[in-house]
Enzyme design. Structure first.
Site, PDB file in Angstrom:
ATOM      1  N   GLU A 134       1.020  -1.258  -0.159  1.00 42.49           N
ATOM      2  CA  GLU A 134      -0.091  -0.146   0.015  1.00 42.49           C
ATOM      3  C   GLU A 134       0.822   1.114   0.311  1.00 42.49           C
ATOM      4  O   GLU A 134       1.528   1.397   0.950  1.00 42.49           O
ATOM      5  CB  GLU A 134      -0.850  -0.183   1.207  1.00 42.49           C
ATOM      6  CG  GLU A 134      -1.720   1.257   1.232  1.00 42.49           C
ATOM      7  CD  GLU A 134      -2.497   1.411   2.758  1.00 42.49           C
ATOM      8  OE1 GLU A 134      -2.890   2.498   3.327  1.00 42.49           O
ATOM      9  OE2 GLU A 134      -3.031   0.324   3.153  1.00 42.49           O
TER      10      GLU A 134
ATOM     11  N   ARG B 203       0.154  10.518   0.643  1.00 45.20           N
ATOM     12  CA  ARG B 203       0.407  11.519   1.757  1.00 45.20           C
ATOM     13  C   ARG B 203       1.749  12.486   1.232  1.00 45.20           C
ATOM     14  O   ARG B 203       2.056  13.686   1.714  1.00 45.20           O
ATOM     15  CB  ARG B 203       0.894  10.890   2.938  1.00 45.20           C
ATOM     16  CG  ARG B 203      -0.227   9.819   3.531  1.00 45.20           C
ATOM     17  CD  ARG B 203       0.189   9.470   4.834  1.00 45.20           C
ATOM     18  NE  ARG B 203      -0.497   8.418   5.494  1.00 45.20           N
ATOM     19  CZ  ARG B 203      -0.353   7.810   6.599  1.00 45.20           C
ATOM     20  NH1 ARG B 203       0.631   7.968   7.318  1.00 45.20           N
ATOM     21  NH2 ARG B 203      -1.177   6.825   6.963  1.00 45.20           N
TER      22      ARG B 203
ATOM     23  N   LYS C 142     -11.369  -1.631   6.467  1.00 43.75           N
ATOM     24  CA  LYS C 142      -9.966  -1.471   7.086  1.00 43.75           C
ATOM     25  C   LYS C 142     -10.554  -1.138   8.667  1.00 43.75           C
ATOM     26  O   LYS C 142     -11.370  -0.228   8.749  1.00 43.75           O
ATOM     27  CB  LYS C 142      -9.255  -0.320   6.506  1.00 43.75           C
ATOM     28  CG  LYS C 142      -8.008   0.154   7.265  1.00 43.75           C
ATOM     29  CD  LYS C 142      -7.566   1.528   6.489  1.00 43.75           C
ATOM     30  CE  LYS C 142      -6.185   2.159   7.433  1.00 43.75           C
ATOM     31  NZ  LYS C 142      -5.518   3.042   6.415  1.00 43.75           N
TER      32      LYS C 142
END
Length: 219
Positions: free
Chosen positions: A41, A45, A129
């Site tokens: 993943e 950001r 998640k």
């Protein structure tokens, strides 16, 4: 639609990667794959994230690369356009959930309460998640959800460590965990890919090939 948990079913841990320099993406991904963690993943950001996604998708075919910290419909489009094969969000809204559904790739919307889980189940979403895992109640909380909501499956992320991961993986409603412990900042700064590979191998060994969780006390 294929589940995120089916993309690399033998991989118990999803490395959650923050890329500052896109030039590091390919060697980092190769180290993780070599260590037995092909499901990767890349968090959205940093300015380098999309370029990192593109590079891994193009040059590391053994990796199943996805995008994390997806928080907008535009982010969904950008991530899939860059080659993301799955999407992960820290939370969800109706608009974001709609974009995730329309993306055509598996996704994990983030939840931290029973009400959020029920709301997603009402909308036909069973894979989620659990974030922030440790702060939101950790293993005891997920264990409590398994009884009334057995159809929900989780990838706990947020504060999960090498020490706590086996307890999460032992739960019937956990498909994998997300973590960063195999990506120590000093190793990344030194571009010590051999160390990353070794740490990834330790993470991959938390579950046997047959899918049975392995206690750290048995290693």
């Amino acid at each position: 639609m294929t589940s995120v948990f089916d993309l690399a079913p033998a991989s118990p841990v999803v490395p959650v990667v923050v890329i500052e320099d896109a030039a590091d993406a390919v060697p980092l991904a190769r180290a993780l794959v070599a260590g037995g963690l092909p499901l990767i993943e890349i968090t959205l950001r940093t300015p380098a994230a999309l370029d990192a996604l593109r590079a891994i998708a193009a040059e590391v075919p053994e990796a199943v690369v996805g995008a994390g910290t997806v928080v907008s419909a535009a982010g969904v489009v950008d991530a899939v356009g860059a080659g993301a094969r799955f999407l992960v969000s820290p939370g969800w809204t109706e608009r974001l959930l709609g974009a995730l559904r329309e993306s055509g790739v598996p996704f994990l919307p983030g939840v931290s309460t029973a009400s959020e889980v029920v709301a997603l189940l009402e909308r036909g979403v069973e894979d989620m998640k659990f974030f922030p895992a440790e702060a939101a109640g950790g293993v005891p909380y997920l264990k409590s959800l398994a009884g009334p909501l057995p159809q929900a499956r989780f990838c706990p992320t947020g504060g999960v460590s090498l020490a706590s991961a086996p307890a999460y993986l032992s739960l019937p409603n956990v498909g994998c965990v997300g973590g960063t412990w195999m990506l120590p900042p000093d190793a990344l700064a030194a571009r010590d890919w051999a160390r990353v590979e070794a740490l990834a191998r330790g993470a991959a060994a938390l579950r046997t090939p047959a899918g049975t969780p392995v206690s750290l006390l048995e290693r």
